[in-house]
Design an enzyme around this catalytic site. Structure first.
Site, short mmCIF file in Angstrom:
data_model
loop_
_atom_site.label_atom_id
_atom_site.label_comp_id
_atom_site.label_asym_id
_atom_site.label_seq_id
_atom_site.Cartn_x
_atom_site.Cartn_y
_atom_site.Cartn_z
N GLY A 44 15.20 29.29 74.81
CA GLY A 44 15.21 30.60 74.17
C GLY A 44 14.56 30.66 72.80
O GLY A 44 13.94 31.64 72.45
N ASP A 103 25.83 33.62 69.27
CA ASP A 103 26.73 34.53 69.96
C ASP A 103 28.18 34.07 69.68
O ASP A 103 28.74 34.41 68.64
CB ASP A 103 26.35 34.45 71.45
CG ASP A 103 27.06 35.42 72.34
OD1 ASP A 103 27.32 36.54 71.90
OD2 ASP A 103 27.35 35.07 73.50
N ARG A 165 11.55 36.58 79.44
CA ARG A 165 11.22 35.83 78.22
C ARG A 165 9.90 36.27 77.61
O ARG A 165 9.68 36.17 76.42
CB ARG A 165 11.06 34.34 78.54
CG ARG A 165 12.31 33.58 78.73
CD ARG A 165 11.99 32.09 78.73
NE ARG A 165 12.99 31.32 79.44
CZ ARG A 165 14.18 31.00 78.95
NH1 ARG A 165 14.51 31.40 77.75
NH2 ARG A 165 15.04 30.30 79.66
P1 IMP Z 1 26.62 30.72 71.76
O1 IMP Z 1 26.86 29.27 72.00
O2 IMP Z 1 27.64 31.56 72.47
O3 IMP Z 1 26.47 31.10 70.32
O4 IMP Z 1 25.34 31.09 72.55
C1 IMP Z 1 24.07 30.91 72.08
C2 IMP Z 1 23.11 30.98 73.23
O5 IMP Z 1 23.54 31.92 74.24
C3 IMP Z 1 21.76 31.46 72.77
O6 IMP Z 1 20.96 30.40 72.32
C4 IMP Z 1 21.22 32.10 74.02
O7 IMP Z 1 20.59 31.14 74.84
C5 IMP Z 1 22.45 32.63 74.75
N1 IMP Z 1 22.65 34.07 74.49
C6 IMP Z 1 23.67 34.64 73.85
N2 IMP Z 1 23.54 35.98 73.80
C7 IMP Z 1 22.37 36.24 74.41
C8 IMP Z 1 21.63 37.46 74.66
O8 IMP Z 1 22.01 38.59 74.30
N3 IMP Z 1 20.46 37.30 75.33
C9 IMP Z 1 19.97 36.11 75.74
N4 IMP Z 1 20.61 34.96 75.51
C10 IMP Z 1 21.81 35.03 74.86
#
Ligand code: IMP
Length: 184
Positions: A44, A103, A165
């Protein structure tokens, strides 16, 4: 292949470019003495990390690391596995993790533990997007491009099950799509 649906744009490519240049200026100013080790969370963050690296005056390489926090769809599985292919030399150096979006905070937390246990002298984060409403683990984000509401986005490197993407802008996928204009 059908064209991409008319997803509403949340942040345009021009806005992303402007903000990334500002972040690069701040990062360069903060790391004048010793450049950080740039590590992008793949896939990402690849697009953002390359734009950021191009915007930095000192030509830093972008290292890749992976994390699996999502099974499929838009719900996190809650378990983050860090996968480092090839050894990134971080002992005694400062790591700057490049994220597409923070997130729950679990990925950043897992990455921090990973690099500090490898002997990194420091760890900070630059993220294109921050979704603070969804935070489960508190994290410190040193540089943030944009803070966004609790909504799922794709584009500019971010995907939903491997799709979208390639879109140049950050767009909303869970909003109702704009109606297509009728053709008579
Ligand atoms: P976290 O570990 O929950 O903070 O997630 C981070 C990862 O979740 C990011 O690097 C993304 O790959 C994925 N992610 C979280 N929210 C989104 C979104 O709205 N769109 C796409 N990927 C997301």
């Amino acid at each position: 292949m059908p064209p991409a649906p008319p997803f509403p744009i949340l942040i345009s490519n021009a806005q992303i470019r402007r903000r990334t240049h500002e972040l690069a200026r701040q990062i360069a100013a903060a790391h004048q003495d010793a450049p950080p080790v740039l590590v992008a969370v793949m896939e990402g963050a690849r697009t953002f990390a390359l734009l950021l690296a191009r915007s930095l005056p000192c030509g830093l390489p972008v290292h890749a690391i992976s994390a699996s926090s999502y099974g499929s769809g838009t719900q996190s599985s809650g378990v983050v596995k860090v996968v480092e292919t090839g050894d990134i030399a971080v002992r005694g150096r400062s790591v700057l993790l490049v994220e597409d979006i923070v997130d729950t905070g679990r990925t950043v937390t897992a990455m921090r533990g990973h690099f500090l246990s490898k002997g990194a002298a420091g760890f900070s984060v630059v993220t294109l997007l921050d979704k603070p409403a969804r935070r489960v683990v508190p994290v410190e984000l040193r540089y943030t491009g944009f803070t966004i509401p609790d909504t799922f986005v794709v584009g500019f490197g971010m995907d939903l099950d491997g799709r979208w993407r390639e879109l140049p802008d950050v767009v909303l996928v869970d909003a109702a799509p704009a109606p297509r204009p009728a053709v008579h």
